[in-house]
Design a protein around this motif. Sequence first.
Motif, mmCIF file in Angstrom:
data_model
loop_
_atom_site.group_PDB
_atom_site.id
_atom_site.type_symbol
_atom_site.label_atom_id
_atom_site.label_comp_id
_atom_site.label_asym_id
_atom_site.label_seq_id
_atom_site.Cartn_x
_atom_site.Cartn_y
_atom_site.Cartn_z
ATOM 1 N N ILE A 161 1.989 -8.198 -11.001
ATOM 2 C CA ILE A 161 1.561 -9.496 -11.540
ATOM 3 C C ILE A 161 2.757 -10.442 -11.575
ATOM 4 C CG2 ILE A 161 0.655 -10.714 -13.570
ATOM 5 C CD1 ILE A 161 -0.961 -8.288 -14.266
ATOM 6 N N ILE A 162 2.525 -11.651 -11.105
ATOM 7 C CA ILE A 162 3.513 -12.732 -11.255
ATOM 8 C C ILE A 162 2.885 -13.747 -12.207
ATOM 9 C CG2 ILE A 162 4.764 -14.584 -10.072
ATOM 10 C CD1 ILE A 162 4.333 -12.939 -7.439
ATOM 11 N N VAL A 163 3.549 -14.003 -13.330
ATOM 12 C CA VAL A 163 3.028 -14.988 -14.290
ATOM 13 C C VAL A 163 3.793 -16.298 -14.085
ATOM 14 C CG1 VAL A 163 2.588 -15.519 -16.719
ATOM 15 C CG2 VAL A 163 2.607 -13.128 -15.942
ATOM 16 N N HIS A 164 3.043 -17.360 -13.867
ATOM 17 C CA HIS A 164 3.649 -18.673 -13.617
ATOM 18 C C HIS A 164 3.769 -19.453 -14.925
ATOM 19 C CE1 HIS A 164 3.020 -17.778 -9.387
ATOM 20 N NE2 HIS A 164 1.821 -17.350 -9.739
ATOM 21 N N ARG A 165 4.736 -20.346 -14.979
ATOM 22 C CA ARG A 165 4.984 -21.061 -16.234
ATOM 23 C C ARG A 165 4.014 -22.221 -16.431
ATOM 24 N NH1 ARG A 165 9.668 -19.776 -18.773
ATOM 25 N NH2 ARG A 165 9.990 -21.747 -19.855
ATOM 26 N N TRP A 166 3.337 -22.230 -17.550
ATOM 27 C CA TRP A 166 2.646 -23.413 -18.053
ATOM 28 C C TRP A 166 3.117 -23.578 -19.494
ATOM 29 C CZ3 TRP A 166 1.409 -26.716 -14.802
ATOM 30 C CH2 TRP A 166 0.626 -26.462 -13.671
ATOM 31 N N THR A 167 4.115 -24.437 -19.674
ATOM 32 C CA THR A 167 4.715 -24.622 -20.997
ATOM 33 C C THR A 167 4.009 -25.788 -21.696
ATOM 34 O OG1 THR A 167 6.799 -23.778 -20.173
ATOM 35 C CG2 THR A 167 6.913 -25.094 -22.187
ATOM 36 N N ARG A 168 3.658 -25.570 -22.956
ATOM 37 C CA ARG A 168 2.902 -26.596 -23.691
ATOM 38 C C ARG A 168 3.687 -27.908 -23.749
ATOM 39 N NH1 ARG A 168 -1.455 -25.917 -26.647
ATOM 40 N NH2 ARG A 168 -1.240 -23.649 -26.708
ATOM 41 N N MET A 169 3.007 -29.014 -23.482
ATOM 42 C CA MET A 169 3.671 -30.334 -23.533
ATOM 43 C C MET A 169 3.949 -30.749 -24.973
ATOM 44 S SD MET A 169 1.877 -33.082 -21.085
ATOM 45 C CE MET A 169 1.519 -32.739 -19.383
ATOM 46 N N GLU A 170 5.044 -31.461 -25.142
ATOM 47 C CA GLU A 170 5.307 -32.152 -26.416
ATOM 48 C C GLU A 170 4.900 -33.602 -26.206
ATOM 49 O OE1 GLU A 170 8.293 -31.989 -29.094
ATOM 50 O OE2 GLU A 170 7.777 -29.891 -29.425
ATOM 51 N N VAL A 171 3.963 -34.093 -26.983
ATOM 52 C CA VAL A 171 3.535 -35.482 -26.859
ATOM 53 C C VAL A 171 3.709 -36.142 -28.229
ATOM 54 C CG1 VAL A 171 1.580 -37.016 -26.326
ATOM 55 C CG2 VAL A 171 1.920 -34.927 -24.995
ATOM 56 N N GLU A 172 4.413 -37.241 -28.247
ATOM 57 C CA GLU A 172 4.733 -37.943 -29.497
ATOM 58 C C GLU A 172 5.333 -36.975 -30.524
ATOM 59 O OE1 GLU A 172 0.918 -39.679 -30.163
ATOM 60 O OE2 GLU A 172 1.310 -41.341 -28.778
ATOM 61 N N GLY A 173 6.226 -36.094 -30.012
ATOM 62 C CA GLY A 173 6.963 -35.186 -30.897
ATOM 63 C C GLY A 173 6.177 -33.979 -31.370
ATOM 64 N N LYS A 174 4.921 -33.832 -30.884
ATOM 65 C CA LYS A 174 4.106 -32.689 -31.354
ATOM 66 C C LYS A 174 3.606 -31.857 -30.172
ATOM 67 C CE LYS A 174 1.029 -35.019 -33.641
ATOM 68 N NZ LYS A 174 0.753 -36.257 -34.273
ATOM 69 N N PRO A 175 3.476 -30.530 -30.378
ATOM 70 C CA PRO A 175 2.898 -29.704 -29.305
ATOM 71 C C PRO A 175 1.471 -30.166 -29.010
ATOM 72 C CG PRO A 175 3.583 -28.354 -31.210
ATOM 73 C CD PRO A 175 3.756 -29.780 -31.605
ATOM 74 N N HIS A 176 1.176 -30.424 -27.732
ATOM 75 C CA HIS A 176 -0.157 -30.919 -27.398
ATOM 76 C C HIS A 176 -1.168 -29.768 -27.392
ATOM 77 C CE1 HIS A 176 -3.418 -32.925 -25.223
ATOM 78 N NE2 HIS A 176 -2.929 -34.011 -25.809
ATOM 79 N N PRO A 177 -2.401 -30.000 -27.886
ATOM 80 C CA PRO A 177 -3.356 -28.883 -28.017
ATOM 81 C C PRO A 177 -3.802 -28.273 -26.686
ATOM 82 C CG PRO A 177 -4.376 -30.985 -28.684
ATOM 83 C CD PRO A 177 -2.909 -31.232 -28.535
ATOM 84 N N ASP A 232 -8.575 -23.175 -34.150
ATOM 85 C CA ASP A 232 -8.124 -24.490 -34.639
ATOM 86 C C ASP A 232 -8.313 -25.604 -33.601
ATOM 87 O OD1 ASP A 232 -6.214 -23.910 -32.763
ATOM 88 O OD2 ASP A 232 -4.500 -24.032 -34.119
ATOM 89 N N GLY A 233 -8.991 -25.284 -32.497
ATOM 90 C CA GLY A 233 -9.271 -26.311 -31.488
ATOM 91 C C GLY A 233 -8.229 -26.391 -30.378
#
Length: 301
Positions: A101-117, A24-25
């Motif tokens: 393994i250590i997994v670091h956090r990359w949490t998806r941004m919310e931009v203008e109320g929507k999850p950013h792609p 879905d891009g």
Amino acid sequence: MATLSHARYGKDNVRLLKTQKHADGTQSVTEMTVCTLLEGDIAASWTHSDNANIVATDTQKQTTYIMAKLHPVNPPELFASILGNHFIQQYSHITAATVNIIVHRWTRMEVEGKPHPHSFLRDGAETRTIEAVAQRNGGISIRSGINDLLVFKSTGSQFWGFHRDEFTRLPETWDRILSTAVKANWNWKTFADVEEVRREQNRFDVAWTDARKITLETFAKENSPSVQNTMYIMSEEILKAAPLVESVEYSLPNKHYFEIDLSWYKGMKNTGADAEVYAPQSDPNGLIQCTVTRQGGKAKL
Ligand SMILES: O=c1[nH]c(=O)c2[nH]c(=O)[nH]c2[nH]1
């Protein structure tokens, strides 16, 4: 005479990031720090300067990148198992491979109320941790965990009824601040091989989500009588939630916040029920640890 009683070696702090491009891009990212350690018929390198059986640590690093390209890196428990298994299958003289393994956090941004792609933020130092040990004829043992999850509550914590003698200065309290950096691990039953880990792979993210939720909700909701009791309740709940987990470990620093007596200034009240301004302590800190094991020992399939 001297004897080499234990030896292992590998590459630590191998950092990698993998992107995933969805139909879905949108894109997802995983950033991890990997450590690989090999054991087996390797002693001659230490004792006789013979490197013939040494799979160079650089080779281990290159292999980590290639395996990350060839295989999914999520759940990280499966990736750690695939990588560890590769080393014992590829090299007949390697009997055990440990992958951390250590997994670091990359949490998806919310931009203008929507999850950013395709944009993410680092929302805290908390990490997800995994150790997989692949052993020739010994299956794969996996430990999953949470590290550096910093939590704080301004009330809803007590500590009283503890042993008192001539060395005791600490007053009892029925209302105190509680803060800790959570380190929690849960040990899975031993998996027969990578195929079994693959079959059970959906359990790993569920267990991590449940363990994190249990940790946070227990911390927030319980009127804690001690760090000891709080971590025991958390461990019991994780064992209930994850049937393939055999034991749970917590290691919790008790990060102290001291009341400050300000009565020297115009009789100002800032202790007990009047406490508002505290002095956070960087050290020393309490350190409370436990391992809680499923009764009867074995996890159930
Ligand atoms: O929850 C606590 N457990 C302790 O063992 C302890 N010891 C202490 O000084 N404060 C606390 N708090």
